[in-house]
Design an enzyme around this catalytic site. Sequence first.
Site, PDB file in Angstrom:
ATOM      1  N   SER A  50     -19.652  47.567  31.246  1.00 14.52           N
ATOM      2  CA  SER A  50     -19.475  46.416  32.132  1.00 14.52           C
ATOM      3  C   SER A  50     -19.086  45.188  31.316  1.00 14.52           C
ATOM      4  O   SER A  50     -19.244  45.155  30.094  1.00 14.52           O
ATOM      5  CB  SER A  50     -20.770  46.137  32.909  1.00 14.52           C
ATOM      6  OG  SER A  50     -21.788  45.695  32.033  1.00 14.52           O
TER       7      SER A  50
ATOM      8  N   ARG B  74     -27.720  38.660  29.491  1.00 15.73           N
ATOM      9  CA  ARG B  74     -26.823  39.670  28.914  1.00 15.73           C
ATOM     10  C   ARG B  74     -25.691  39.049  28.094  1.00 15.73           C
ATOM     11  O   ARG B  74     -24.907  39.758  27.484  1.00 15.73           O
ATOM     12  CB  ARG B  74     -26.228  40.536  30.022  1.00 15.73           C
ATOM     13  CG  ARG B  74     -27.255  41.356  30.759  1.00 15.73           C
ATOM     14  CD  ARG B  74     -26.588  42.306  31.736  1.00 15.73           C
ATOM     15  NE  ARG B  74     -27.533  42.869  32.671  1.00 15.73           N
ATOM     16  CZ  ARG B  74     -28.284  43.941  32.452  1.00 15.73           C
ATOM     17  NH1 ARG B  74     -28.201  44.576  31.303  1.00 15.73           N
ATOM     18  NH2 ARG B  74     -29.116  44.378  33.377  1.00 15.73           N
TER      19      ARG B  74
ATOM     20  N   HIS C 166     -19.190  48.147  25.615  1.00 15.91           N
ATOM     21  CA  HIS C 166     -19.978  48.073  26.852  1.00 15.91           C
ATOM     22  C   HIS C 166     -19.104  48.475  28.031  1.00 15.91           C
ATOM     23  O   HIS C 166     -17.929  48.095  28.101  1.00 15.91           O
ATOM     24  CB  HIS C 166     -20.509  46.659  27.089  1.00 15.91           C
ATOM     25  CG  HIS C 166     -21.412  46.188  26.011  1.00 15.91           C
ATOM     26  ND1 HIS C 166     -22.726  46.571  25.938  1.00 15.91           N
ATOM     27  CD2 HIS C 166     -21.176  45.389  24.940  1.00 15.91           C
ATOM     28  CE1 HIS C 166     -23.276  46.014  24.868  1.00 15.91           C
ATOM     29  NE2 HIS C 166     -22.355  45.295  24.243  1.00 15.91           N
TER      30      HIS C 166
ATOM     31  N   ASP D 225     -30.105  45.087  11.998  1.00 21.03           N
ATOM     32  CA  ASP D 225     -30.369  45.175  10.566  1.00 21.03           C
ATOM     33  C   ASP D 225     -29.965  46.537  10.007  1.00 21.03           C
ATOM     34  O   ASP D 225     -29.476  46.628   8.875  1.00 21.03           O
ATOM     35  CB  ASP D 225     -31.844  44.903  10.276  1.00 21.03           C
ATOM     36  CG  ASP D 225     -32.229  43.437  10.438  1.00 21.03           C
ATOM     37  OD1 ASP D 225     -31.321  42.581  10.597  1.00 21.03           O
ATOM     38  OD2 ASP D 225     -33.439  43.149  10.414  1.00 21.03           O
TER      39      ASP D 225
ATOM     40  N   HIS E 142     -29.303  42.879  23.535  1.00 17.42           N
ATOM     41  CA  HIS E 142     -29.891  41.557  23.715  1.00 17.42           C
ATOM     42  C   HIS E 142     -31.281  41.425  23.101  1.00 17.42           C
ATOM     43  O   HIS E 142     -31.886  40.360  23.187  1.00 17.42           O
ATOM     44  CB  HIS E 142     -29.978  41.242  25.218  1.00 17.42           C
ATOM     45  CG  HIS E 142     -28.864  41.844  25.993  1.00 17.42           C
ATOM     46  ND1 HIS E 142     -27.560  41.404  25.890  1.00 17.42           N
ATOM     47  CD2 HIS E 142     -28.835  42.902  26.844  1.00 17.42           C
ATOM     48  CE1 HIS E 142     -26.793  42.156  26.668  1.00 17.42           C
ATOM     49  NE2 HIS E 142     -27.538  43.061  27.247  1.00 17.42           N
TER      50      HIS E 142
ATOM     51  N   TYR F  10     -21.507  50.727  36.648  1.00 22.05           N
ATOM     52  CA  TYR F  10     -21.220  51.596  35.504  1.00 22.05           C
ATOM     53  C   TYR F  10     -20.264  52.750  35.803  1.00 22.05           C
ATOM     54  O   TYR F  10     -19.880  53.471  34.889  1.00 22.05           O
ATOM     55  CB  TYR F  10     -22.533  52.150  34.940  1.00 22.05           C
ATOM     56  CG  TYR F  10     -23.466  51.057  34.493  1.00 22.05           C
ATOM     57  CD1 TYR F  10     -23.177  50.290  33.382  1.00 22.05           C
ATOM     58  CD2 TYR F  10     -24.631  50.777  35.205  1.00 22.05           C
ATOM     59  CE1 TYR F  10     -24.026  49.265  32.977  1.00 22.05           C
ATOM     60  CE2 TYR F  10     -25.490  49.759  34.804  1.00 22.05           C
ATOM     61  CZ  TYR F  10     -25.174  49.007  33.690  1.00 22.05           C
ATOM     62  OH  TYR F  10     -26.009  48.005  33.293  1.00 22.05           O
TER      63      TYR F  10
ATOM     64  N   ASN G  51     -22.606  51.636  21.825  1.00 20.73           N
ATOM     65  CA  ASN G  51     -22.963  50.917  23.041  1.00 20.73           C
ATOM     66  C   ASN G  51     -24.476  50.748  22.978  1.00 20.73           C
ATOM     67  O   ASN G  51     -25.213  51.660  23.334  1.00 20.73           O
ATOM     68  CB  ASN G  51     -22.554  51.689  24.292  1.00 20.73           C
ATOM     69  CG  ASN G  51     -22.887  50.937  25.565  1.00 20.73           C
ATOM     70  OD1 ASN G  51     -23.655  49.983  25.547  1.00 20.73           O
ATOM     71  ND2 ASN G  51     -22.328  51.383  26.675  1.00 20.73           N
TER      72      ASN G  51
END
Length: 154
Positions: A103, A112, A101, A88, A81, A23, A75
């Site tokens: 990564s 992922r 994201h 929603d 996931h 990260y 993010n």
Amino acid sequence: MATILVLHGPNLNLLGTREPEIYGRETLADIDQKLMTLCLERGHHLHFLQSNAEYELIDRIHDARREGVNFIVINPAAFTHTSVALRDALAGVGIPFVECHLSNVFSREAFRHHSYFSDIAVGVVCGFGSQSYELALQAAFNYLDKNKPEQKHS
């Protein structure tokens, strides 16, 4: 002038110290400051929220519609996931958004690789470290330039 909301999901408050090989070493405050500078240069308003709690992110998305937010950069982190509820909320308010994201989620563990958000997002940016946020914000600017938000009058 538009209003953009940046939402940071769980564990992003640990940026700079959490798995820096994945990260990076920039903190969330560093990233937010860069984004604020970019927004101010363009004359837009920018709001942020980082939360480890799904319901806080959902409540903020609901509030965004009431506040007239024009675009969201999110993010969702690990919620990417797992969170149908967050998906929603985004679908329910109808505010365009970019999924972001740090990564490259597709070069990581198989779990992922699935996102509950990407099919309803304007676009997805991943794999560029903290620059992913800057690229997502640029995508927001481009979208807003093509789809001028209505001006609110007080």
